[in-house]
Design a protein around this motif. Structure first.
Motif, PDB file in Angstrom:
ATOM      1  N   SER A   5       4.803   0.947 -10.510  1.00 23.81           N
ATOM      2  CA  SER A   5       3.541   0.830  -9.786  1.00 23.81           C
ATOM      3  C   SER A   5       2.455   0.341 -10.736  1.00 23.81           C
ATOM      4  N   LEU A   6       1.257   0.163 -10.203  1.00 25.43           N
ATOM      5  CA  LEU A   6       0.132  -0.282 -11.028  1.00 25.43           C
ATOM      6  C   LEU A   6      -0.178   0.737 -12.116  1.00 25.43           C
ATOM      7  N   ASP A   7      -0.231   2.003 -11.759  1.00 27.49           N
ATOM      8  CA  ASP A   7      -0.527   3.036 -12.758  1.00 27.49           C
ATOM      9  C   ASP A   7       0.555   3.081 -13.841  1.00 27.49           C
ATOM     10  N   TYR A   8       1.801   2.889 -13.417  1.00 26.70           N
ATOM     11  CA  TYR A   8       2.894   2.895 -14.385  1.00 26.70           C
ATOM     12  C   TYR A   8       2.740   1.736 -15.372  1.00 26.70           C
ATOM     13  N   VAL A   9       2.441   0.552 -14.874  1.00 25.41           N
ATOM     14  CA  VAL A   9       2.300  -0.613 -15.740  1.00 25.41           C
ATOM     15  C   VAL A   9       1.139  -0.423 -16.707  1.00 25.41           C
ATOM     16  N   ALA A  10      -0.005   0.090 -16.198  1.00 24.77           N
ATOM     17  CA  ALA A  10      -1.167   0.292 -17.070  1.00 24.77           C
ATOM     18  C   ALA A  10      -0.869   1.334 -18.149  1.00 24.77           C
ATOM     19  N   ARG A  11      -0.164   2.392 -17.750  1.00 24.11           N
ATOM     20  CA  ARG A  11       0.071   3.495 -18.687  1.00 24.11           C
ATOM     21  C   ARG A  11       1.215   3.217 -19.654  1.00 24.11           C
ATOM     22  N   GLU A  12       2.331   2.701 -19.128  1.00 30.36           N
ATOM     23  CA  GLU A  12       3.532   2.580 -19.940  1.00 30.36           C
ATOM     24  C   GLU A  12       3.740   1.189 -20.552  1.00 30.36           C
ATOM     25  N   ILE A  13       3.260   0.163 -19.891  1.00 34.64           N
ATOM     26  CA  ILE A  13       3.504  -1.201 -20.373  1.00 34.64           C
ATOM     27  C   ILE A  13       2.307  -1.725 -21.164  1.00 34.64           C
ATOM     28  N   VAL A  14       1.121  -1.674 -20.538  1.00 36.60           N
ATOM     29  CA  VAL A  14      -0.086  -2.170 -21.219  1.00 36.60           C
ATOM     30  C   VAL A  14      -0.586  -1.154 -22.242  1.00 36.60           C
ATOM     31  N   LYS A  15      -0.262   0.119 -22.011  1.00 41.31           N
ATOM     32  CA  LYS A  15      -0.720   1.212 -22.876  1.00 41.31           C
ATOM     33  C   LYS A  15      -2.237   1.404 -22.803  1.00 41.31           C
ATOM     34  N   THR A  16      -2.820   1.066 -21.686  1.00 40.77           N
ATOM     35  CA  THR A  16      -4.261   1.244 -21.466  1.00 40.77           C
ATOM     36  C   THR A  16      -4.453   1.711 -20.034  1.00 40.77           C
ATOM     37  N   GLU A  17      -4.736   2.992 -19.843  1.00 32.80           N
ATOM     38  CA  GLU A  17      -4.811   3.554 -18.500  1.00 32.80           C
ATOM     39  C   GLU A  17      -6.081   3.166 -17.752  1.00 32.80           C
ATOM     40  N   GLU A  18      -7.114   2.746 -18.488  1.00 28.52           N
ATOM     41  CA  GLU A  18      -8.355   2.314 -17.826  1.00 28.52           C
ATOM     42  C   GLU A  18      -8.085   1.019 -17.064  1.00 28.52           C
ATOM     43  N   ILE A  19      -8.372   1.030 -15.750  1.00 30.91           N
ATOM     44  CA  ILE A  19      -8.107  -0.124 -14.893  1.00 30.91           C
ATOM     45  C   ILE A  19      -9.423  -0.676 -14.369  1.00 30.91           C
ATOM     46  N   ILE A  20      -9.631  -1.975 -14.531  1.00 29.74           N
ATOM     47  CA  ILE A  20     -10.822  -2.648 -14.014  1.00 29.74           C
ATOM     48  C   ILE A  20     -10.388  -3.707 -13.007  1.00 29.74           C
ATOM     49  N   ASP A  21     -10.955  -3.637 -11.801  1.00 29.71           N
ATOM     50  CA  ASP A  21     -10.619  -4.582 -10.733  1.00 29.71           C
ATOM     51  C   ASP A  21     -11.544  -5.794 -10.809  1.00 29.71           C
ATOM     52  N   TYR A  22     -10.970  -6.970 -10.999  1.00 27.43           N
ATOM     53  CA  TYR A  22     -11.737  -8.216 -11.082  1.00 27.43           C
ATOM     54  C   TYR A  22     -11.685  -9.017  -9.783  1.00 27.43           C
ATOM     55  N   THR A  23     -11.060  -8.475  -8.772  1.00 30.24           N
ATOM     56  CA  THR A  23     -10.867  -9.205  -7.520  1.00 30.24           C
ATOM     57  C   THR A  23     -12.195  -9.672  -6.947  1.00 30.24           C
ATOM     58  N   ARG A  24     -12.243 -10.940  -6.598  1.00 35.01           N
ATOM     59  CA  ARG A  24     -13.441 -11.503  -5.985  1.00 35.01           C
ATOM     60  C   ARG A  24     -13.247 -11.530  -4.480  1.00 35.01           C
ATOM     61  N   ARG A  25     -14.155 -10.863  -3.775  1.00 33.27           N
ATOM     62  CA  ARG A  25     -14.091 -10.820  -2.310  1.00 33.27           C
ATOM     63  C   ARG A  25     -15.368 -11.399  -1.727  1.00 33.27           C
ATOM     64  N   GLU A  26     -15.247 -12.007  -0.566  1.00 33.93           N
ATOM     65  CA  GLU A  26     -16.414 -12.565   0.112  1.00 33.93           C
ATOM     66  C   GLU A  26     -17.301 -11.422   0.571  1.00 33.93           C
ATOM     67  N   ASN A  27     -18.582 -11.426   0.128  1.00 35.84           N
ATOM     68  CA  ASN A  27     -19.485 -10.344   0.498  1.00 35.84           C
ATOM     69  C   ASN A  27     -20.237 -10.652   1.782  1.00 35.84           C
ATOM     70  N   VAL A  28     -21.074  -9.704   2.211  1.00 39.63           N
ATOM     71  CA  VAL A  28     -21.804  -9.840   3.463  1.00 39.63           C
ATOM     72  C   VAL A  28     -22.742 -11.037   3.432  1.00 39.63           C
ATOM     73  N   ALA A  29     -23.387 -11.273   2.295  1.00 36.00           N
ATOM     74  CA  ALA A  29     -24.329 -12.387   2.191  1.00 36.00           C
ATOM     75  C   ALA A  29     -23.611 -13.717   2.385  1.00 36.00           C
ATOM     76  N   GLU A  30     -22.435 -13.865   1.814  1.00 34.95           N
ATOM     77  CA  GLU A  30     -21.689 -15.109   1.959  1.00 34.95           C
ATOM     78  C   GLU A  30     -21.199 -15.303   3.383  1.00 34.95           C
ATOM     79  N   ARG A  31     -20.804 -14.206   4.039  1.00 36.48           N
ATOM     80  CA  ARG A  31     -20.366 -14.325   5.431  1.00 36.48           C
ATOM     81  C   ARG A  31     -21.511 -14.764   6.325  1.00 36.48           C
ATOM     82  N   LEU A  32     -22.711 -14.200   6.102  1.00 36.81           N
ATOM     83  CA  LEU A  32     -23.866 -14.593   6.900  1.00 36.81           C
ATOM     84  C   LEU A  32     -24.221 -16.058   6.672  1.00 36.81           C
TER      85      LEU A  32
END
Length: 349
Positions: A299-326
């Protein structure tokens, strides 16, 4: 005491000894008020004065209306200026200097204009790779696929960014990683799945409808005029010729071969190729690991903890916000008819 200037009330013809004195006074002054009112209404120029008052009142009302309209317009202008500023200054992700695992989510249909489009995903990928604190980039995938063009653009960008920044990329599959989604996942260094995930569907399709038989039964004639022998190609109300069918199949085969090449280059010697592997079939996560389409369960937590060795996860996903939809809604109705027409053309997936 006698006052020679005082008059006897009884001399007044309106005097009534049985009526209170206050009423006697009003009775005496009433005729004087009437006379004054009559004198005012008969003064010369009173009509002009009245018209001037009405004109000034109308002008004041118009001024107030104009001020209100100006206020409303300025308010809307300020609102749209704020929207533009918000869109232009919105960051795709917060730059974090501390070590962390960067995540970019690819969710839903992969298509132009969707959240899982090359525009949004590639922008998030660039932000994640450029952040010095990101130790690795994880593609969190839950998608049934979509456009091979959008998937190809993502795959190319991931390969470029990996070579430039020398950071590992891992794909973590949720429910589904099929078709164009697996096209993207193949660019990762390692693919992690759940044992029940759906993985694969390495194939290409073009779907549509043909109504020629129904039109013949109903007695409907299709009047389509074109300049060019194949301009009406894929028109659902016109019969498809053998030549057109062969041409479409050759195009699909070429795109399919591009897909196969990407998978082979990404997976390399880990693939345990079978005759069905590139036939469009899909498998469970556990089967995908056995076939070499995925590397292991995780899982994501497994990869961050066991593979990357860094449990802190930062989401960079760009999503269309309300202003852009309007902002997009303003031009939505303009091309609505054209969009509906274009949607009749079968899409390649």
């Amino acid at each position: 005491m006698n006052d020679s200037n005082r008059t006897d009330p009884s001399d007044n013809p309106d005097f009534d000894p049985n009526r209170p004195s206050a009423q006697q006074t009003r009775a005496q002054t009433a005729p004087e008020n009437v006379a004054t009112s009559k004198s005012l209404s008969t003064e010369p120029g009173w009509e002009r004065a009245t018209l001037e008052k009405l004109a000034f009142a109308s002008l004041n009302e118009q001024k107030a209306t104009r001020r209100w309209k100006t206020f409303v317009r300025l308010s809307w202008l300020a609102f749209f200026v704020f929207l533009v500023w918000f869109v232009m200054h919105r960051s795709t992700a917060t730059s974090v200097s501390a070590p962390h695992t960067a995540v970019v989510e690819i969710k839903g249909e992969i298509a132009d204009g969707a959240d899982a489009s090359a525009e949004f995903v590639n922008a998030a990928l660039r932000a994640a790779f450029e952040d010095e604190g990101a130790q690795a980039v994880v593609l969190l995938i839950n998608s049934p696929g979509g456009s091979p063009v959008q998937a190809g653009m993502m795959n190319d960008e991931i390969v470029r960014l990996k070579a430039k920044h020398k950071k590992p990329v891992y794909a973590v599959v949720g429910e589904t990683c099929a078709s164009a989604a697996y096209y993207v996942a193949a660019s990762a260094d390692r693919i992690f799945v759940d044992k029940a995930s759906i993985v694969g569907s390495i194939g290409v399709l073009m779907d549509g409808f043909g109504f020629t038989g129904l039109m013949d039964k109903l007695g409907v004639e299709r009047r389509l005029m074109t300049a060019g022998e194949n301009k009406g190609f894929l028109d659902p109300f016109s019969p498809q010729t053998d030549k057109q069918r062969v041409y479409a199949q050759a195009m699909l085969d070429q795109i399919h071969q591009q897909f196969i090449t990407v998978v082979k280059n990404g997976r390399g010697q880990r693939l345990k190729e079978t005759p069905e592997m590139f036939s469009g079939l899909f498998w469970t996560g556990q089967q995908a690991v056995e076939l070499g389409l995925a590397d292991q369960l995780g899982s994501l937590d497994y990869v961050a903890r066991e593979i990357v060795k860094t449990e802190e996860i930062i989401d960079y996903t760009r999503r269309e916000n309300v202003a852009e939809r309007l902002a997009k809604k303003f031009g939505a109705a303009i091309g609505d008819g054209a969009i509906r027409t274009l949607k009749t053309v079968p899409a390649i997936r």
